[in-house]
Each structure stands twice: as C-alpha cells, then as structure tokens.
Design an enzyme around this catalytic site. Sequence first.
Site, short mmCIF file in Angstrom:
data_model
loop_
_atom_site.label_atom_id
_atom_site.label_comp_id
_atom_site.label_asym_id
_atom_site.label_seq_id
_atom_site.Cartn_x
_atom_site.Cartn_y
_atom_site.Cartn_z
N HIS A 6 0.73 -1.22 -0.08
CA HIS A 6 -0.05 0.06 0.14
C HIS A 6 0.90 1.05 0.07
O HIS A 6 1.43 1.55 1.02
CB HIS A 6 -0.97 -0.14 1.22
CG HIS A 6 -1.71 1.00 1.48
ND1 HIS A 6 -1.77 1.93 2.37
CD2 HIS A 6 -2.76 1.58 0.35
CE1 HIS A 6 -2.66 2.65 2.18
NE2 HIS A 6 -3.10 2.77 1.23
N HIS A 49 -0.31 11.02 -2.01
CA HIS A 49 -1.88 10.42 -1.81
C HIS A 49 -2.61 11.93 -1.48
O HIS A 49 -3.86 11.60 -1.76
CB HIS A 49 -1.48 9.78 -0.35
CG HIS A 49 -2.66 9.44 0.31
ND1 HIS A 49 -3.49 10.49 1.27
CD2 HIS A 49 -3.76 8.29 0.35
CE1 HIS A 49 -4.53 9.71 1.46
NE2 HIS A 49 -4.72 8.54 1.19
O1 G3P Z 1 -7.01 1.72 -2.07
C1 G3P Z 1 -7.17 1.62 -0.86
C2 G3P Z 1 -6.84 2.72 0.03
O2 G3P Z 1 -5.36 3.05 -0.44
C3 G3P Z 1 -7.68 3.76 0.08
O3 G3P Z 1 -7.24 4.65 1.11
O4 G3P Z 1 -6.71 6.82 1.76
O5 G3P Z 1 -4.89 4.78 1.66
O6 G3P Z 1 -5.79 6.14 -0.34
P1 G3P Z 1 -6.14 5.54 1.27
CA CA Z 2 -5.02 4.80 -2.02
#
Ligand code: G3P
Ligand code: CA
Length: 246
Positions: A6, A49
């Site tokens: 992630h 992000h």
């Molecule tokens: O795609 C899953 C997740 O990344 C969504 O939340 O805020 O980490 O982009 P965020």
């Molecule tokens: Ca994300």
Amino acid sequence: MKIWAHRGCSQNNPENTLTAFSKAIELHGLAGIELDIQMSKDGEMVVIHDERVDRTTDGIGYVKDFTYAQLNKLWIETGNGQKEKIPTIKEVLDLIQDRMNAGLLLNIELKNSMIFYNGMEEKILDLISQRGLQDQTVYSSFYTKSLERIREEDSRSSVGILDTKVSDCFYKEKGCFGKNAVRTALHPFWRGMDFNRERLCGQTVRAWFTGHLYPEKPTGTRLDLSRLEQQGITDVFLNEPEAYLF
Ligand code: G3P
Ligand code: CA
C-alpha cells in the site's frame, strides 16, 4: 491471501516514493502495488496521496496549483539526511514495468473524489496502454463515476470500487456496472465486511487499512490473515508487506 504493498512499502519508507516502490518490487510473492495519483496544474500525473503537498513534502498548497516544475522542487525527507522528489507515474512505471511484465499488478487510485481533474481518466488509460500494461493494471477511486468513465473508454479495464462498507462497494458495482460487472473488484475498508463470504460469492475483495505509516515505528502487531479470509477478503493492501513476505 494476496498481499499488496500500500503506497509501496510505506511503513518503513516514505509512502508513494521510488524508494518505497523499489522495496516492494524486491518482495517475492507480492501480488501488487497500490499507489495514488493527483494531477499538477499543467497536467502531469504525480504519485502522491493527499490533495495537498503539506504532509509529505516541504511545500505548502494544493498539488493542482503547482506546475510540475514547481512540484519537482519540493523534497520528501527519507531519513538519514536523504531526500527525494514526488515521483511522476511515468517514473514509477519505469521502475516497476519489468516486474509488471512478469505478473505484478498495479492498483492506480485516482484521487479525484475531492478535486476534479479534467481528463485524468483518459490520460492514465493512454499511458498504461502505450506501455502495454492494461492486463496488469487495476483502476480504483472513491468517485465511482470516474470508474464508469474508465470503463467507457476501455471496456476491458479492471476496476476496484472503493468504499468503507463492502455492501456499499457491492451496490455501487451493481448500480454502475450491472451486467458489465466483469473485471470489477470490491475495495472496502477491512472493518467494513457487512456481507458474509457466501453473499460475496467468490468476488475479489481487496481490503484496505488506515494509519500506521512511516515514520511511525512498526508495532509488531500481526494480522490474522486466515480470519480475514474467512470473512471473504481475498487481498489486503498492507503498509508493511515485508512483514509477511520475504
Ligand atoms: O485503495 C485503498 C486505500 O488506498 C484507500 O485509502 O486513503 O489509503 O488512499 P487511502
Ligand atoms: Ca490509496
């Protein structure tokens, strides 16, 4: 359980950086990498992000208000006195393309639910198509209309429907894609599993988590992946995939 990185390996390295993605491509058994894109004032797709640069760089302001040349002057601290820049999506693809050609997936989250980025869907589809990476790419967004646009432009594209509850992902999928619900996946928050596994009937369910990113120290807490699997989760987006894969 399929494990994704992630924002790259974002627990032990700054999120969405070439360093975090370099660490991810070293991992054996990694299913894919997730990252987020925003767009500069002059239309460059950058991997970051937040809508603003404040949290992760030494700049202040919205990504949309900087030209790419201006964004390229900002720094991200990477520890030990080192720093790096906000990568463009092209730079990330240059880094990971060989691994993608060998089977690694890429989830590109279009961060367009708060800011409207004109033409972002077409631009990212063009780029992925130019590189022949269509089969290895999953597009996601909290803005379902954007995913609809992606699918209109490329009827074969894979999309991941983001929401908090898995039931909301499910109903959005039915409402938006209906009979075209092929190559669609549900992307709920991991605590949002309000349908049981039987109801999900074999669908791909990729769960996301919140919090606990670099530079916080890892807590050593380990998820019980088999329990998540029993709930119908097929994939997890983890900040520290290296704690599960080597
Ligand atoms: O795609 C899953 C997740 O990344 C969504 O939340 O805020 O980490 O982009 P965020
Ligand atoms: Ca994300």
